[in-house]
Write an enzyme that holds these catalytic residues in place. Structure first.
Site, PDB file in Angstrom:
ATOM      1  N   GLU A  30      -5.805  -7.794  -9.012  1.00  0.00           N
ATOM      2  CA  GLU A  30      -6.134  -8.817  -8.002  1.00  0.00           C
ATOM      3  C   GLU A  30      -7.628  -8.828  -7.678  1.00  0.00           C
ATOM      4  OE1 GLU A  30      -6.042  -8.359  -3.905  1.00  0.00           O
ATOM      5  OE2 GLU A  30      -4.918  -6.479  -3.908  1.00  0.00           O
ATOM      6  N   LYS A 164       0.123  -0.313   4.164  1.00  0.00           N
ATOM      7  CA  LYS A 164      -0.496   0.370   5.301  1.00  0.00           C
ATOM      8  C   LYS A 164       0.372   0.233   6.531  1.00  0.00           C
ATOM      9  CE  LYS A 164      -5.359   0.169   4.211  1.00  0.00           C
ATOM     10  NZ  LYS A 164      -5.761  -0.935   3.337  1.00  0.00           N
TER      11      LYS A 164
END
Ligand code: PSU
Ligand code: MN
Length: 308
Positions: A30, A164
């Site tokens: 990405e 996260k």
């Protein structure tokens, strides 16, 4: 749409085209992590090193992006540099993709649009740092990353270090379950939390062997069960951060976001940036280490999958 029809929109780098023609493994990477996830010059160094890790393993890297409205599958050195330095690059999720292409703009691909691009180009595997997910408080904000919907529908597997804890990891796993996306732990029983190896959320399946992960991908898609597979690869012990320290940084970042009224697509980059500031750059080193670790695993899975 076939690859030749896609020519109107898409540029496939020569190296990637050669790999396709020779049936050699290709891994997608990405670019939001380059343009909006890390500061210069670490972002560029990391992106280049990821590509080098893949090439050294005999796998062709295909970093995805949109430049001047052209969908790029594989970037030249100059294009990588552009993505790492330009301020004129839009963080692009699925809703932004056609707009950016149709208007000749520049877009960094999130996990969502990297999956989309990989699907269009026929690449079965994406390597990233962490996926987006269901945000804390999503029951009122409805902030759920598009990453999860692309995972639900596109036949592309994603190697990540979990997500996260700026997100609600439990709700993210529930959401993936609803949409039929298997989440497998690589050499772990637990969903990793990006900076740390543990989250307290148990996964259903532990896989210890890249070969077996490739077999899972093939089986799923042979059976017509569309959508991705999440391969959750914990950060190496030596690079992991202190759990309490990182949780404190995240709590602080979340409070700041609330105070400053941050919402929508700004939320994730804001939180990532604040965590970086609060931890004084240590988190950046951990972030880089886990991306390399994911890239190494991605190379092994891609090679195994190419032989299926
Ligand atoms: N999480 C990270 N680092 C990142 C991102 C997420 O730890 O760089 C980026 C990825 O590109 C991911 C995107 O796809 O943020 C998700 O953004 P949002 O939450 O706005 O969907
Ligand atoms: Mn969002």
């Amino acid at each position: 749409m076939t690859l030749s029809n896609l020519k109107a929109y898409m540029d496939i780098a020569p190296e990637v085209r050669e790999a396709f023609e020779a049936n050699k493994p290709v891994v997608a990477l990405e670019s939001t992590i380059i343009s909006h996830g890390m500061p210069y010059p670490k972002n560029l160094e990391t992106a280049k090193r990821c590509e080098a890790i893949l090439r050294e393993a005999g796998v062709t890297p295909a970093t995805t992006a949109i430049i001047d409205g052209r969908i790029k599958v594989g970037l030249s050195e100059d294009e990588l540099e552009f993505m790492a330095t330009s301020k004129d690059v839009i963080k692009s999720s699925t809703r932004d993709y056609a707009h950016i292409v149709a208007n000749g703009l520049n877009g960094a691909t999130t996990v969502a649009t990297s999956i989309l691009t990989a699907r269009l180009a026929g690449i079965p595997l994406l390597v990233t740092g962490g996926i987006g997910g269901v945000h804390r408080g999503a029951e009122t904000t409805m902030d759920i990353s598009r990453d999860l919907q692309e995972l639900a529908t596109s036949d592309v597997a994603v190697v990540c270090a979990g997500c996260k804890s700026i997100l609600d990891i439990g709700l993210t796993l529930e959401y993936l379950e609803t949409f039929g996306v298997p989440v497998v732990g690589y050499q772990t029983e637990e969903m990793p939390a990006f900076f740390t190896r543990r989250s307290g959320h148990k996964l259903d399946y532990r896989y210890d062997d890249p070969e077996k992960i490739a077999a899972l991908m093939k089986t799923k898609w042979d059976l017509g069960i569309h959508g991705g597979v999440v391969v959750a690869n914990p950060i190496p012990e030596a690079d992991a951060m202190d759990e309490e320290l990182i949780e404190k940084a995240i709590e602080e970042a979340l409070e700041d976001a609330k105070k400053q009224g941050i919402s929508g697509k700004e939320t994730t980059p804001f939180l990532l940036q604040r965590v970086l500031e609060v931890t004084g750059g240590d988190s950046l080193e951990s972030n880089i280490a886990l991306v390399f670790n994911n890239t190494r695993l991605g190379a092994e899975i891609a090679k195994a999958y190419a032989h299926k």
